[in-house]
Motif scaffolding. Structure first.
Motif, PDB file in Angstrom:
ATOM      1  N   LYS A   5      17.680  24.221  30.111  1.00 52.46           N
ATOM      2  CA  LYS A   5      16.730  23.232  29.549  1.00 52.46           C
ATOM      3  C   LYS A   5      16.545  22.074  30.538  1.00 52.46           C
ATOM      4  O   LYS A   5      17.468  21.704  31.272  1.00 52.46           O
ATOM      5  CB  LYS A   5      17.262  22.640  28.241  1.00 52.46           C
ATOM      6  CG  LYS A   5      17.570  23.667  27.168  1.00 52.46           C
ATOM      7  CD  LYS A   5      16.347  24.048  26.385  1.00 52.46           C
ATOM      8  CE  LYS A   5      16.718  24.921  25.193  1.00 52.46           C
ATOM      9  NZ  LYS A   5      15.560  25.702  24.729  1.00 52.46           N
ATOM     10  N   VAL A  76       7.966  18.142  36.174  1.00 53.67           N
ATOM     11  CA  VAL A  76       7.433  19.513  36.040  1.00 53.67           C
ATOM     12  C   VAL A  76       7.304  20.153  37.424  1.00 53.67           C
ATOM     13  O   VAL A  76       7.580  21.340  37.602  1.00 53.67           O
ATOM     14  CB  VAL A  76       6.093  19.504  35.263  1.00 53.67           C
ATOM     15  CG1 VAL A  76       5.457  20.882  35.241  1.00 53.67           C
ATOM     16  CG2 VAL A  76       6.322  19.018  33.835  1.00 53.67           C
ATOM     17  N   GLY A  80       9.809  22.688  36.884  1.00 54.54           N
ATOM     18  CA  GLY A  80       8.947  23.739  36.340  1.00 54.54           C
ATOM     19  C   GLY A  80       8.537  23.552  34.889  1.00 54.54           C
ATOM     20  O   GLY A  80       7.637  24.225  34.402  1.00 54.54           O
ATOM     21  N   ARG A  81       9.218  22.617  34.159  1.00 53.96           N
ATOM     22  CA  ARG A  81       8.914  22.443  32.737  1.00 53.96           C
ATOM     23  C   ARG A  81       9.602  21.185  32.216  1.00 53.96           C
ATOM     24  O   ARG A  81      10.404  20.576  32.927  1.00 53.96           O
ATOM     25  CB  ARG A  81       9.412  23.661  31.954  1.00 53.96           C
ATOM     26  CG  ARG A  81      10.887  23.998  32.199  1.00 53.96           C
ATOM     27  CD  ARG A  81      11.287  25.343  31.663  1.00 53.96           C
ATOM     28  NE  ARG A  81      11.200  25.374  30.216  1.00 53.96           N
ATOM     29  CZ  ARG A  81      10.288  26.103  29.548  1.00 53.96           C
ATOM     30  NH1 ARG A  81       9.453  26.849  30.185  1.00 53.96           N
ATOM     31  NH2 ARG A  81      10.263  26.088  28.216  1.00 53.96           N
ATOM     32  N   ASP A  83      11.611  20.348  28.529  1.00 55.77           N
ATOM     33  CA  ASP A  83      11.981  20.901  27.218  1.00 55.77           C
ATOM     34  C   ASP A  83      12.369  19.836  26.208  1.00 55.77           C
ATOM     35  O   ASP A  83      12.238  20.040  25.002  1.00 55.77           O
ATOM     36  CB  ASP A  83      13.176  21.857  27.376  1.00 55.77           C
ATOM     37  CG  ASP A  83      12.822  23.027  28.275  1.00 55.77           C
ATOM     38  OD1 ASP A  83      11.926  23.799  27.906  1.00 55.77           O
ATOM     39  OD2 ASP A  83      13.430  23.144  29.362  1.00 55.77           O
ATOM     40  N   ARG A 130       2.593  18.347  27.863  1.00 59.16           N
ATOM     41  CA  ARG A 130       3.204  19.423  28.688  1.00 59.16           C
ATOM     42  C   ARG A 130       3.834  20.485  27.783  1.00 59.16           C
ATOM     43  O   ARG A 130       3.759  21.677  28.051  1.00 59.16           O
ATOM     44  CB  ARG A 130       4.301  18.844  29.586  1.00 59.16           C
ATOM     45  CG  ARG A 130       3.842  18.253  30.904  1.00 59.16           C
ATOM     46  CD  ARG A 130       3.472  16.800  30.800  1.00 59.16           C
ATOM     47  NE  ARG A 130       3.020  16.270  32.082  1.00 59.16           N
ATOM     48  CZ  ARG A 130       2.524  15.054  32.230  1.00 59.16           C
ATOM     49  NH1 ARG A 130       2.412  14.235  31.199  1.00 59.16           N
ATOM     50  NH2 ARG A 130       2.122  14.639  33.408  1.00 59.16           N
ATOM     51  N   MET A 131       4.474  20.039  26.711  1.00 62.27           N
ATOM     52  CA  MET A 131       5.198  20.980  25.833  1.00 62.27           C
ATOM     53  C   MET A 131       4.239  21.906  25.080  1.00 62.27           C
ATOM     54  O   MET A 131       4.534  23.081  24.899  1.00 62.27           O
ATOM     55  CB  MET A 131       6.077  20.207  24.846  1.00 62.27           C
ATOM     56  CG  MET A 131       7.251  19.504  25.510  1.00 62.27           C
ATOM     57  SD  MET A 131       8.114  18.443  24.305  1.00 62.27           S
ATOM     58  CE  MET A 131       9.487  17.857  25.304  1.00 62.27           C
ATOM     59  N   ALA A 133       1.432  22.940  26.144  1.00 57.61           N
ATOM     60  CA  ALA A 133       0.959  23.928  27.128  1.00 57.61           C
ATOM     61  C   ALA A 133       1.994  25.046  27.309  1.00 57.61           C
ATOM     62  O   ALA A 133       1.628  26.200  27.506  1.00 57.61           O
ATOM     63  CB  ALA A 133       0.666  23.238  28.453  1.00 57.61           C
ATOM     64  N   GLN A 134       3.285  24.698  27.250  1.00 57.75           N
ATOM     65  CA  GLN A 134       4.324  25.735  27.425  1.00 57.75           C
ATOM     66  C   GLN A 134       4.766  26.324  26.072  1.00 57.75           C
ATOM     67  O   GLN A 134       5.605  27.205  26.010  1.00 57.75           O
ATOM     68  CB  GLN A 134       5.520  25.170  28.225  1.00 57.75           C
ATOM     69  CG  GLN A 134       6.323  24.135  27.495  1.00 57.75           C
ATOM     70  CD  GLN A 134       7.268  23.294  28.368  1.00 57.75           C
ATOM     71  OE1 GLN A 134       7.070  23.112  29.570  1.00 57.75           O
ATOM     72  NE2 GLN A 134       8.314  22.771  27.766  1.00 57.75           N
ATOM     73  N   ARG A 135       4.208  25.794  24.989  1.00 59.92           N
ATOM     74  CA  ARG A 135       4.458  26.225  23.600  1.00 59.92           C
ATOM     75  C   ARG A 135       5.914  26.103  23.169  1.00 59.92           C
ATOM     76  O   ARG A 135       6.406  26.850  22.323  1.00 59.92           O
ATOM     77  CB  ARG A 135       3.931  27.658  23.348  1.00 59.92           C
ATOM     78  CG  ARG A 135       2.403  27.733  23.412  1.00 59.92           C
ATOM     79  CD  ARG A 135       1.825  28.884  22.626  1.00 59.92           C
ATOM     80  NE  ARG A 135       2.058  28.824  21.190  1.00 59.92           N
ATOM     81  CZ  ARG A 135       1.364  28.053  20.344  1.00 59.92           C
ATOM     82  NH1 ARG A 135       0.419  27.241  20.786  1.00 59.92           N
ATOM     83  NH2 ARG A 135       1.637  28.075  19.051  1.00 59.92           N
ATOM     84  N   SER A 136       6.612  25.098  23.706  1.00 59.06           N
ATOM     85  CA  SER A 136       7.978  24.811  23.237  1.00 59.06           C
ATOM     86  C   SER A 136       8.396  23.418  23.706  1.00 59.06           C
ATOM     87  O   SER A 136       7.885  22.927  24.712  1.00 59.06           O
ATOM     88  CB  SER A 136       8.972  25.849  23.747  1.00 59.06           C
ATOM     89  OG  SER A 136       9.164  25.686  25.124  1.00 59.06           O
ATOM     90  N   GLY A 137       9.333  22.844  22.987  1.00 57.10           N
ATOM     91  CA  GLY A 137       9.870  21.542  23.381  1.00 57.10           C
ATOM     92  C   GLY A 137      10.414  20.790  22.176  1.00 57.10           C
ATOM     93  O   GLY A 137      10.138  21.150  21.025  1.00 57.10           O
TER      94      GLY A 137
END
Ligand code: NAP
Length: 262
Positions: A5, A76, A80-81, A83, A130-131, A133-137
């Protein structure tokens, strides 16, 4: 619990922010700590690094939308992400504590309300973009007993805490369909943090209580007849930030040791 994470902590030079950052790093997260003063954040990063954790420090004013956004873009780019977003910002309140409402200036009432709400709103929505767009967080913050209980001589602090809890619900109802959870923590007073002593000083004059008497009074309000430990907060924060907390969103976890009913 947080292996893989990526977490960002705002107000990480403070008592709660630094403890949460250490706990997240200890559970395997890559942690990006931010605040207005770089030196304590760098010390925190070095300390976590020597304990085997990954913590990177950056100066970010959590009321400055452009600075928050630029930092998140950096996160990011590097990791890369994102969380987990944890807002632990605490607004200094020496000017509002100890003043009865009838003697309070309007800006002493609205000041904390504006700052706490703005900081939580900005950090949450910029992470949410951002979350989603990544469909989680998971978006998280801290409030206090004052959100749910009438307590004297705290100026606009109670309004600010209640508003943050309402914002947690509002954010969740819009973000949860996109895989983003929003959860608050409402801890009880933790005397190991300087915050509690600082909150006591202005009241000492108004109430005539000693530090020991004040701690006893606070402890007596809880079912457990004691105050809280930072580790009890960070354990719950880690659980909620992890996938094991997947059933929790749109709520503020009551860590007041029984002193306020749900
Ligand atoms: N400690 C407790 O026992 C307790 C219990 C219940 C609730 N709470 C609540 O939890 C929150 C955090 O408490 P805490 O004990 O960790 O307070 P703290 O030690 O005073 O930490 C708050 C941090 O927020 C930072 N900050 C303030 N404005 C900022 C901004 N615009 N941008 C970035 N950082 C900013 C401060 O940094 P600077 O040094 O730059 O000012 C400070 O490091 C507060 O709302 C507090 O009332 C605390």
């Amino acid at each position: 619990m947080l292996k893989g994470k990526v977490a960002v902590v705002y107000g990480a030079s403070g008592a709660i922010g630094s403890a949460v950052a250490r706990a997240f790093a200890g559970e395997g997260a890559q942690v990006f700590v931010t605040g207005r003063r770089l030196a304590p954040l760098q010390a925190l990063a070095a300390e976590a690094g020597s304990a085997g954790g990954s913590v990177r420090a950056a100066e970010v004013d959590a009321l400055d939308e452009r600075a928050i956004d630029a930092h998140l873009s950096n996160v990011v780019e590097q990791a890369g992400r994102v969380d987990i977003s944890f807002n632990a910002v605490g607004v200094p309140n020496a000017k509002i504590l100890g003043v009865p409402l009838v003697d309070l200036e309007l800006e002493q009432l609205s000041g904390p309300l504006t700052s706490y709400t703005a900081s939580y709103f900005l950090t949450a929505r910029l992470a949410a973009r951002r979350m989603v767009a990544q469909r989680s967080g998971v978006i998280m913050t801290v409030t206090a007993l004052h959100a749910r209980m009438g307590l004297p001589l705290v100026g606009g602090y109670g309004l600010a805490m209640a508003t943050k809890e309402a914002l947690t619900r509002q954010l969740s109802v819009e973000l949860a369909p996109h895989g983003v959870r929003v959860v608050g923590l409402r801890p009880y007073a933790m005397p190991e943090t300087p915050t509690i002593r600082n909150a006591f000083e202005p009241r000492a004059k108004a109430t005539g209580m000693s530090w020991e008497q004040w701690q006893e009074t606070l402890a007596a309000r809880t079912h457990a007849r004691r105050l809280m430990k930072l580790a009890e907060l960070t354990n719950m924060a880690t659980f909620l930030a992890s996938d094991r907390g997947s059933g929790m969103t749109g709520t503020t976890v009551n860590l007041t040791l029984g002193s306020v009913d749900d």
